[in-house]
Design an enzyme around this catalytic site. Structure first.
Site, mmCIF file in Angstrom:
data_model
loop_
_atom_site.group_PDB
_atom_site.id
_atom_site.type_symbol
_atom_site.label_atom_id
_atom_site.label_comp_id
_atom_site.label_asym_id
_atom_site.label_seq_id
_atom_site.Cartn_x
_atom_site.Cartn_y
_atom_site.Cartn_z
ATOM 1 N N ARG A 285 9.546 53.264 -20.341
ATOM 2 C CA ARG A 285 9.361 51.838 -20.134
ATOM 3 C C ARG A 285 8.747 51.114 -21.309
ATOM 4 O O ARG A 285 8.050 51.694 -22.123
ATOM 5 C CB ARG A 285 8.481 51.587 -18.916
ATOM 6 C CG ARG A 285 9.298 51.524 -17.658
ATOM 7 C CD ARG A 285 8.377 51.543 -16.497
ATOM 8 N NE ARG A 285 7.546 52.718 -16.576
ATOM 9 C CZ ARG A 285 7.144 53.379 -15.519
ATOM 10 N NH1 ARG A 285 7.464 52.971 -14.333
ATOM 11 N NH2 ARG A 285 6.400 54.434 -15.650
ATOM 12 N N ASP B 72 8.221 58.742 -20.127
ATOM 13 C CA ASP B 72 8.213 57.366 -19.647
ATOM 14 C C ASP B 72 8.909 56.466 -20.659
ATOM 15 O O ASP B 72 8.447 56.289 -21.773
ATOM 16 C CB ASP B 72 6.772 56.900 -19.426
ATOM 17 C CG ASP B 72 6.728 55.623 -18.601
ATOM 18 O OD1 ASP B 72 7.719 54.857 -18.636
ATOM 19 O OD2 ASP B 72 5.714 55.386 -17.937
#
Ligand SMILES: [Zn+2]
Ligand SMILES: [Zn+2]
Length: 253
Positions: free
Chosen positions: A156, A154
């Site tokens: 983000r 991930d």
């Protein structure tokens, strides 16, 4: 529509116009509100707030309902952009169902915000996401596919979301999420998160497999075609009627 006066909007824009800070997070990102307009939608009457930032040309937006500027305890949902799901209705993920559920929920509240973050495919970008899809077509699972492309699971970063809330002078929020860890991530960037509102979707023909399947590695779910559904938003959905044991399985690592 909600009752912002042109003066209120102009004040916020003037504030943002001269805003300049050191930036937040590992990338020292700083955002500014550039424009605000009414946005009537099929989910209710909103305003849209458009942001620029000092790092790239991604135009992040906030969809806001009611009086949120300078407010406390504002319900907030973070949604990461998904071109294939949000726009095309792709069934490789459930982003569109999640976005619609959030807009519907907030559309029925007095106030609330969806931060629409332009971080496609868990932050790896559209082209890389399609590459990962392609690898998955060849038999790799999502995590393996992303790793094969050289990305972490991930990519983000919620610094932008935190700054967007600050720019709109949101004093405290109630985060719409099923993932308690996400509250901590935002708190690290200085957001006052006072509560969590579970994000629960109505079952429909596209997500009913959630009710009958087991969670796989990294929260993947296998649908009726035997394909893994990609958990592209950072917190998996809860569909009304889902077993407690399955919900637990999705949120335990
Ligand atoms: Zn700033
Ligand atoms: Zn998606």
């Amino acid at each position: 529509m909600t009752t912002f006066t042109h003066e209120q909007i102009q004040l916020l824009l003037d504030d943002n116009n001269v805003h300049d800070c050191e930036g937040i997070g590992r990338d020292k990102v700083c955002v500014r509100i550039e424009a605000i307009a009414e946005l009537p939608t099929r989910f209710g009457d909103f305003h849209i707030v458009a942001f620029s930032n000092n790092r790239d040309d991604k135009e992040h937006v906030a969809i806001i309902k009611g009086e949120v500027f300078d407010a406390e305890d504002v319900p907030v949902r973070l949604h990461s952009k998904c071109l294939t799901g949000d726009v095309m209705g792709s069934l490789r993920c459930d982003c569109r169902d999640q976005l619609e559920a959030a807009l519907k929920m907030i559309g029925q509240l007095d106030r609330g915000i969806v931060l629409y973050l332009r971080q496609e495919g868990r932050g790896i970008g559209l082209i890389n996401k399609i590459r990962a899809y392609s690898l998955q077509d060849q038999g790799l699972d999502t995590v393996e596919a992303n790793l094969a492309l050289g990305f972490r699971d991930d990519e983000r970063d919620y610094a932008i979301a935190a700054h967007m809330l600050m720019s709109m002078k949101i004093n405290s929020i109630r985060l719409i999420t099923n993932n308690p860890k996400k509250m901590e991530q935002l708190k690290e960037y200085g957001v006052k998160v006072v509560d969590r509102i579970p994000h629960i979707m109505e079952p429909n023909e596209h997500n009913r497999f959630y009710l009958e399947t087991k969670a796989e590695k990294s929260g993947h779910m296998i649908d009726f075609r035997g394909k893994a559904r990609l958990p592209e938003q950072s917190d998996g959905p809860i569909v009304k009627g889902m077993k407690d044991s399955l919900i637990k399985e999705l949120y335990e690592e």
